[in-house]
Design a protein around this motif. Sequence first.
Motif, PDB file in Angstrom:
ATOM      1  N   ARG A   5       0.836  -1.208   0.000  1.00  0.00           N
ATOM      2  CA  ARG A   5       0.000   0.000   0.000  1.00  0.00           C
ATOM      3  C   ARG A   5       0.863   1.248   0.000  1.00  0.00           C
ATOM      4  O   ARG A   5       0.539   2.244  -0.656  1.00  0.00           O
ATOM      5  CB  ARG A   5      -0.935  -0.007   1.210  1.00  0.00           C
ATOM      6  N   LEU A   6       1.969   1.211   0.730  1.00  0.00           N
ATOM      7  CA  LEU A   6       2.859   2.360   0.786  1.00  0.00           C
ATOM      8  C   LEU A   6       3.551   2.587  -0.559  1.00  0.00           C
ATOM      9  O   LEU A   6       3.705   3.728  -0.996  1.00  0.00           O
ATOM     10  CB  LEU A   6       3.883   2.161   1.907  1.00  0.00           C
ATOM     11  N   SER A   7       3.953   1.516  -1.219  1.00  0.00           N
ATOM     12  CA  SER A   7       4.572   1.640  -2.551  1.00  0.00           C
ATOM     13  C   SER A   7       3.579   2.209  -3.553  1.00  0.00           C
ATOM     14  O   SER A   7       3.924   3.091  -4.352  1.00  0.00           O
ATOM     15  CB  SER A   7       5.063   0.275  -3.037  1.00  0.00           C
ATOM     16  N   ILE A  12       1.427   6.775  -6.793  1.00  0.00           N
ATOM     17  CA  ILE A  12       0.279   7.634  -7.076  1.00  0.00           C
ATOM     18  C   ILE A  12       0.596   9.084  -6.717  1.00  0.00           C
ATOM     19  O   ILE A  12       0.239  10.008  -7.443  1.00  0.00           O
ATOM     20  CB  ILE A  12      -0.971   7.139  -6.324  1.00  0.00           C
ATOM     21  N   LEU A  13       1.314   9.285  -5.609  1.00  0.00           N
ATOM     22  CA  LEU A  13       1.641  10.644  -5.188  1.00  0.00           C
ATOM     23  C   LEU A  13       2.671  11.287  -6.120  1.00  0.00           C
ATOM     24  O   LEU A  13       2.594  12.499  -6.374  1.00  0.00           O
ATOM     25  CB  LEU A  13       2.157  10.629  -3.746  1.00  0.00           C
ATOM     26  N   VAL A  14       3.596  10.516  -6.646  1.00  0.00           N
ATOM     27  CA  VAL A  14       4.535  11.050  -7.640  1.00  0.00           C
ATOM     28  C   VAL A  14       3.769  11.485  -8.887  1.00  0.00           C
ATOM     29  O   VAL A  14       4.002  12.576  -9.425  1.00  0.00           O
ATOM     30  CB  VAL A  14       5.630  10.011  -7.981  1.00  0.00           C
ATOM     31  N   LEU A  88      10.233   8.721   2.552  1.00  0.00           N
ATOM     32  CA  LEU A  88      10.968   8.419   3.791  1.00  0.00           C
ATOM     33  C   LEU A  88      10.389   7.202   4.490  1.00  0.00           C
ATOM     34  O   LEU A  88      11.135   6.342   4.972  1.00  0.00           O
ATOM     35  CB  LEU A  88      10.933   9.623   4.732  1.00  0.00           C
ATOM     36  N   ARG A  89       9.072   7.123   4.541  1.00  0.00           N
ATOM     37  CA  ARG A  89       8.444   5.961   5.172  1.00  0.00           C
ATOM     38  C   ARG A  89       8.733   4.690   4.397  1.00  0.00           C
ATOM     39  O   ARG A  89       8.917   3.633   4.967  1.00  0.00           O
ATOM     40  CB  ARG A  89       6.933   6.148   5.263  1.00  0.00           C
ATOM     41  N   LEU A  90       8.782   4.793   3.097  1.00  0.00           N
ATOM     42  CA  LEU A  90       8.982   3.615   2.263  1.00  0.00           C
ATOM     43  C   LEU A  90      10.420   3.126   2.303  1.00  0.00           C
ATOM     44  O   LEU A  90      10.672   1.924   2.413  1.00  0.00           O
ATOM     45  CB  LEU A  90       8.576   3.926   0.821  1.00  0.00           C
ATOM     46  N   PHE A  91      11.383   4.056   2.261  1.00  0.00           N
ATOM     47  CA  PHE A  91      12.770   3.662   2.112  1.00  0.00           C
ATOM     48  C   PHE A  91      13.599   3.712   3.397  1.00  0.00           C
ATOM     49  O   PHE A  91      14.574   2.971   3.522  1.00  0.00           O
ATOM     50  CB  PHE A  91      13.451   4.534   1.048  1.00  0.00           C
ATOM     51  N   ILE A 156      -5.777   5.862   1.251  1.00  0.00           N
ATOM     52  CA  ILE A 156      -4.939   4.661   1.392  1.00  0.00           C
ATOM     53  C   ILE A 156      -4.103   4.736   2.663  1.00  0.00           C
ATOM     54  O   ILE A 156      -3.979   3.743   3.402  1.00  0.00           O
ATOM     55  CB  ILE A 156      -4.035   4.481   0.148  1.00  0.00           C
ATOM     56  N   LEU A 157      -3.529   5.903   2.950  1.00  0.00           N
ATOM     57  CA  LEU A 157      -2.696   6.050   4.149  1.00  0.00           C
ATOM     58  C   LEU A 157      -3.516   5.902   5.433  1.00  0.00           C
ATOM     59  O   LEU A 157      -3.054   5.283   6.405  1.00  0.00           O
ATOM     60  CB  LEU A 157      -1.988   7.405   4.128  1.00  0.00           C
TER      61      LEU A 157
END
Length: 177
Positions: A5-7, A12-14, A88-91, A156-157
């Motif tokens: 979901r985070l990916s 989507i945000l990009v 940041l949350r993803l990586f 989603i978040l």
Amino acid sequence: MGEARLSASFLILVLASLLYIIGVATPSFIKVGEVHHGLWKECFLVKLKLPTCWDITIYTDKDWFKICRAMSILGLINILASTVCVALRLFKLPKHKILRICTIVATFSTVALILTGLVLYYRNIDDVTGGKSFNYGFSFALCILGMCFAALVDIILIYDLLMTKKNTESRVGVEKK
């Protein structure tokens, strides 16, 4: 499952960021005759000729237009901040709770700022058109699309936050038994 979901949120945000940047930067919010109006420039476009563009001067002194531009700039800053927070949350910091909340707040404020700017522009469209008939341009549509994608990411978040909390509570309940 939370990482998927985070990916998806990041991608989507990009996409939302790119659409919004293009929408704000291009001079085609509305079209009155052959003149395309944007937030920063107006252009006279005729087929098979180079466009003639100039800075907007007629209604730039109006308070609503200054606020509309400010909301657009703040929306742009927030959508970029939201993208950075999700990255940041993803990586780097996937379990960081404060960053999780900041991401949701930044994305929500992005949607609110963009919506405020677009509604303000829509409500004062007669100052731009002078009462003439007009058509909305692709820039306006791209800004709306970027805002909708940002709202989707916020949903989603929030869903991810609620599912993580629910999974934590169920694990705590199993451990107590």
